[in-house]
Scaffold this active site. Structure first.
Site, PDB file in Angstrom:
ATOM      1  N   LYS A 186      53.491 -12.587  -5.368  1.00 24.97           N
ATOM      2  CA  LYS A 186      54.501 -12.326  -6.398  1.00 24.97           C
ATOM      3  C   LYS A 186      55.707 -11.553  -5.850  1.00 24.97           C
ATOM      4  CE  LYS A 186      52.266 -14.303  -9.792  1.00 24.97           C
ATOM      5  NZ  LYS A 186      51.068 -14.822  -9.122  1.00 24.97           N
TER       6      LYS A 186
HETATM    7  C1  LIG Z   1      51.785 -17.702 -14.885  1.00 26.88           C
HETATM    8  C2  LIG Z   1      50.717 -16.763 -14.420  1.00 26.88           C
HETATM    9  N1  LIG Z   1      50.085 -16.012 -15.320  1.00 26.88           N
HETATM   10  C3  LIG Z   1      49.127 -15.140 -14.949  1.00 26.88           C
HETATM   11  C4  LIG Z   1      48.747 -15.001 -13.647  1.00 26.88           C
HETATM   12  C5  LIG Z   1      47.640 -14.067 -13.291  1.00 26.88           C
HETATM   13  O1  LIG Z   1      48.055 -13.066 -12.436  1.00 26.88           O
HETATM   14  P1  LIG Z   1      46.997 -12.177 -11.648  1.00 26.88           P
HETATM   15  O2  LIG Z   1      46.636 -12.925 -10.421  1.00 26.88           O
HETATM   16  O3  LIG Z   1      47.735 -10.901 -11.347  1.00 26.88           O
HETATM   17  O4  LIG Z   1      45.838 -11.951 -12.549  1.00 26.88           O
HETATM   18  C6  LIG Z   1      49.381 -15.761 -12.670  1.00 26.88           C
HETATM   19  C7  LIG Z   1      48.972 -15.623 -11.257  1.00 26.88           C
HETATM   20  O5  LIG Z   1      49.222 -16.374 -10.395  1.00 26.88           O
HETATM   21  C8  LIG Z   1      50.382 -16.667 -13.057  1.00 26.88           C
HETATM   22  O6  LIG Z   1      51.005 -17.414 -12.143  1.00 26.88           O
END
Ligand SMILES: Cc1ncc(COP(=O)(O)O)c(C=O)c1O
Length: 388
Positions: A186
């Protein structure tokens, strides 16, 4: 042909952040503590929200946010072009996910499709700022007001993005929450981690408690010299909080966010310019006037009809050039379990399916050199038959 493999994403963490992690370990306070609180304050200041509640992933943050805004049995509308955790959060909060189609150009949720899917049971919408391109917040807020719905912005991709001059995550009132991800791909990272931002005091309070098993006070408040050992539990919760060793990285990363995003934009500008005439590649549209894109990912479509080969073939060819790519995302209703849960099947969400079959994420991260970018562009020109 590159000697070294070029990944599609890679974090850039400073020596200062590494030293701050070591400091937490040496001091013996690794769990949630002063650095986490400091990171939350700095994050809230940056996006412009009253509250920022740190968590151990955006998945956890989405779960807390959905639990804060709906009751079991409620319907929540979201896009089919997202990561599984958006929908898992609805399911594990006891909600019923309702998937709708996307706009085929922006890949963001189609607001007209949302309105058609609203029923008396609908209680919230989860728009996803796909790749870091802000959704049409004015239209979404008008819908939310008309039907009295909560909004949870899945802002996993959108740190640093702006909608009409306001940062994504800036407070937008009651029943409105934004969730960010700090996964290593990210715009900033804490290893794993996330942040939930809101101006809604009630939601912030319940999410703060539910991230620490429902406890009214965290260990940090209890174990200080003058801390009180007792706490109450008003609602059961989960173990979702961030640690100081993550926040040590996060608060340093936040300092570098603007420079990271500037570099992302420079790389995207080269892709947009130098890939514009490549046969069989459909590039993302420019950002809407007045908005800022955070370019978490750069996702052209492979025009499989023109090229005569599939997106997966394209990805395999890129690997042969020693260049990594990624796939964001398979439309969710095409996964077995979400098809079963939503009752949707292939053919029901044509725009999501069209994009899902063709989309590819090219390498994009702040530490990419100009030569790396050239290698990607040259490889694509060769694969698409335009070399020379
Ligand atoms: C659109 C979206 N929502 C939620 C998430 C979840 O993030 P995390 O990996 O921090 O739980 C991601 C992760 O890639 C994502 O791309």
């Amino acid at each position: 042909m590159r000697k070294e493999f070029l990944p599609f994403a890679k974090p850039l963490v400073s020596e200062e952040a590494i030293a701050d992690v070591a400091d937490s370990i040496r001091k013996g306070w690794m769990a949630m503590g002063p650095k986490t609180v400091d990171f939350e304050n700095k994050f809230a200041d940056y996006v412009g929200s009253k509250y920022a509640v740190s968590v151990n992933s955006a998945t956890a943050g989405l779960h807390l946010a959905v639990m804060a805004l709906i009751k079991p049995g409620d319907e929540v509308i979201t896009t089919a072009m997202t990561f599984a955790s958006t929908v898992n959060a609805i399911i594990f909060a006891g909600g019923k996910p309702v998937l709708v189609d996307i706009d085929p150009h922006t890949f963001n949720i189609d607001v007209k499709a949302i309105e058609k899917a609203i029923t008396p049971k609908t209680k919230a919408i989860i728009p996803v700022h796909f790749a870091g391109r802000p959704c049409d917040m004015d239209a979404l807020e008008a819908l939310a007001e008309k039907y009295n719905l909560g909004i949870i912005e899945d802002s996993a991709h959108a740190l640093g993005a702006q909608y009409k001059g306001k940062k994504i995550g800036a407070g937008r009132g009651k029943n409105h929450i934004a969730v960010f991800s700090f996964h290593p791909t990210k715009n900033i990272t804490t290893g794993e981690g996330g942040m939930v931002c809101t101006d809604d005091e009630d939601a912030a309070e319940i999410m703060s408690m539910q991230r620490q098993n429902g406890m009214s006070k965290g260990a940090w408040n209890r174990y200080q010299a003058n801390g009180k050992a007792h706490y109450d539990i008003f609602k059961p919760g989960l173990k979702y909080q961030m640690m100081d060793i993550q926040a040590a990285i996060g608060r340093d990363q936040l300092k570098h966010l603007e420079e990271f995003n500037t570099r992302r934009r420079e790389i995207v500008a080269r892709y947009q310019r130098e890939l514009a005439n490549v046969r069989g590649l459909i590039l993302p549209p420019e950002i809407e006037e007045g908005n800022v894109h955070s370019w978490h990912i750069y996702t052209p479509l492979i025009d499989i009809d023109t090229l005569g080969f599939s997106r997966d073939d394209f990805m395999a060819q890129m690997s042969k050039h020693n260049i990594g790519t990624a796939y964001h995302y398979q439309a969710l209703h095409l996964f077995t379990c979400y098809g079963e849960i939503t009752g949707l099947k292939a053919g029901d969400l044509p725009n999501s399916e069209y994009v899902s079959e063709r989309i590819v994420s090219l390498p994009l991260f702040p530490a990419m050199t100009d030569d790396d970018v050239t290698d990607v562009i040259e490889a694509i020109k060769e694969i698409c038959g335009m070399k020379g």
